[in-house]
Design an enzyme around this catalytic site. Sequence first.
Site, PDB file in Angstrom:
ATOM      1  N   CYS A 129       4.212   1.076 -10.767  1.00 39.51           N
ATOM      2  CA  CYS A 129       4.697  -0.260 -10.416  1.00 39.51           C
ATOM      3  C   CYS A 129       3.605  -1.021  -9.662  1.00 39.51           C
ATOM      4  O   CYS A 129       3.299  -2.179  -9.976  1.00 39.51           O
ATOM      5  CB  CYS A 129       5.974  -0.133  -9.588  1.00 39.51           C
ATOM      6  SG  CYS A 129       6.739  -1.698  -9.173  1.00 39.51           S
ATOM      7  N   CYS A 130       2.970  -0.358  -8.681  1.00 41.74           N
ATOM      8  CA  CYS A 130       1.873  -1.006  -7.936  1.00 41.74           C
ATOM      9  C   CYS A 130       0.705  -1.315  -8.865  1.00 41.74           C
ATOM     10  O   CYS A 130       0.032  -2.333  -8.717  1.00 41.74           O
ATOM     11  CB  CYS A 130       1.372  -0.093  -6.815  1.00 41.74           C
ATOM     12  SG  CYS A 130       2.364  -0.139  -5.322  1.00 41.74           S
ATOM     13  N   CYS A 212       6.349  -5.332  -0.289  1.00 43.90           N
ATOM     14  CA  CYS A 212       7.454  -5.697  -1.184  1.00 43.90           C
ATOM     15  C   CYS A 212       8.794  -5.244  -0.583  1.00 43.90           C
ATOM     16  O   CYS A 212       8.863  -4.193   0.068  1.00 43.90           O
ATOM     17  CB  CYS A 212       7.291  -5.012  -2.532  1.00 43.90           C
ATOM     18  SG  CYS A 212       5.834  -5.524  -3.441  1.00 43.90           S
ATOM     19  N   CYS A 215      10.089  -1.557  -0.982  1.00 43.47           N
ATOM     20  CA  CYS A 215       9.232  -0.481  -0.458  1.00 43.47           C
ATOM     21  C   CYS A 215       8.873  -0.695   1.009  1.00 43.47           C
ATOM     22  O   CYS A 215       7.883  -0.150   1.498  1.00 43.47           O
ATOM     23  CB  CYS A 215       7.958  -0.391  -1.291  1.00 43.47           C
ATOM     24  SG  CYS A 215       8.283  -0.096  -3.023  1.00 43.47           S
ATOM     25  N   CYS A 237      -1.118   1.095  -1.892  1.00 43.73           N
ATOM     26  CA  CYS A 237      -0.665   0.621  -3.201  1.00 43.73           C
ATOM     27  C   CYS A 237      -1.702   0.873  -4.297  1.00 43.73           C
ATOM     28  O   CYS A 237      -1.376   0.815  -5.474  1.00 43.73           O
ATOM     29  CB  CYS A 237      -0.321  -0.861  -3.138  1.00 43.73           C
ATOM     30  SG  CYS A 237      -1.709  -1.897  -2.710  1.00 43.73           S
TER      31      CYS A 237
HETATM   32  S1  SF4 Z   1       5.030  -2.012  -3.266  1.00 41.54           S
HETATM   33 FE1  SF4 Z   1       6.826  -1.225  -4.373  1.00 41.54          FE
HETATM   34  S2  SF4 Z   1       7.753  -2.958  -5.443  1.00 41.54           S
HETATM   35 FE2  SF4 Z   1       5.697  -3.584  -4.725  1.00 41.54          FE
HETATM   36  S3  SF4 Z   1       4.417  -3.248  -6.486  1.00 41.54           S
HETATM   37 FE3  SF4 Z   1       4.314  -1.357  -5.274  1.00 41.54          FE
HETATM   38  S4  SF4 Z   1       5.973  -0.008  -5.993  1.00 41.54           S
HETATM   39 FE4  SF4 Z   1       6.306  -2.053  -6.852  1.00 41.54          FE
END
Ligand code: SF4
Length: 248
Positions: A129-130, A212, A215, A237
């Site tokens: 996701c990151c 975010c 998280c 991240c």
């Molecule tokens: S911090 Fe969490 S929601 Fe944001 S990009 Fe990374 S995994 Fe995704």
Amino acid sequence: MKTETKEVLLKDSVDVKTDDLPALNNRFEHQLLDDLLIWAFEQFGNELVLGTGFGPSGVVLIHKITQLNLPVKVFCLDTNLLFDETYSLWDKIEKRFNITIESVSPILTLEGQATLHEEEMWKSNPDRCCYLRKVLPLQKYLSNKKGWITGLRRSQSDMRKGIDKIEWDSSNKVFKLNPLADWSQGKIWDHIDEHNLPYNPLHDEGYPSIGCIPCTEPSKNQDERSGRWKNMEKTECGIHLPNLQNKK
Ligand code: SF4
């Protein structure tokens, strides 16, 4: 706002080399923040950018570059998952310093990511996701830049304690400037208080570090990065991987 103007001599082309980094770091380790910011702008000119997620260190850097009248572009990696308080701070900073902060967004919307990959990927695969929402957009954004300024500080975590003020970012092929590397958390907050700078109100509600929404949680832990990816091994991240190249 008090304005200090210093003469900035722009170089025609970048002449910093990675071999110069040890000497440059020796030179700037004990110099003022202003000296490094001015030097960086002289070297990289319009290809120098400042990245921020609107943490207190980023606020200090934005204050300093505007105080020095350095026309450095400021950008934020907007994952579309930031807190309302962060978006409000973004507006407040643009108004206070009369600047526009560029939004660097992922290719995929949240809906697109859910359709093409999976729903709420931050729960099952936060690294991926990151990568999609931060690492890739940053790589694309920096592909035509020469240097980026970050708010990283050595006291923030074990992972960050070995950073230099000037590094070669081999992932993004740019020079990475960490001008606040040797600033303590106390010094950052003193600067914010002294200049009455805006900051994210979530810090007053127990959030040491703010990223975010899915998280980020409040934390009583003294670690400056605590509350991020709680109950996971993950602490970064992926946009700030340790740069071993400089440590050879
Ligand atoms: S911090 Fe969490 S929601 Fe944001 S990009 Fe990374 S995994 Fe995704």
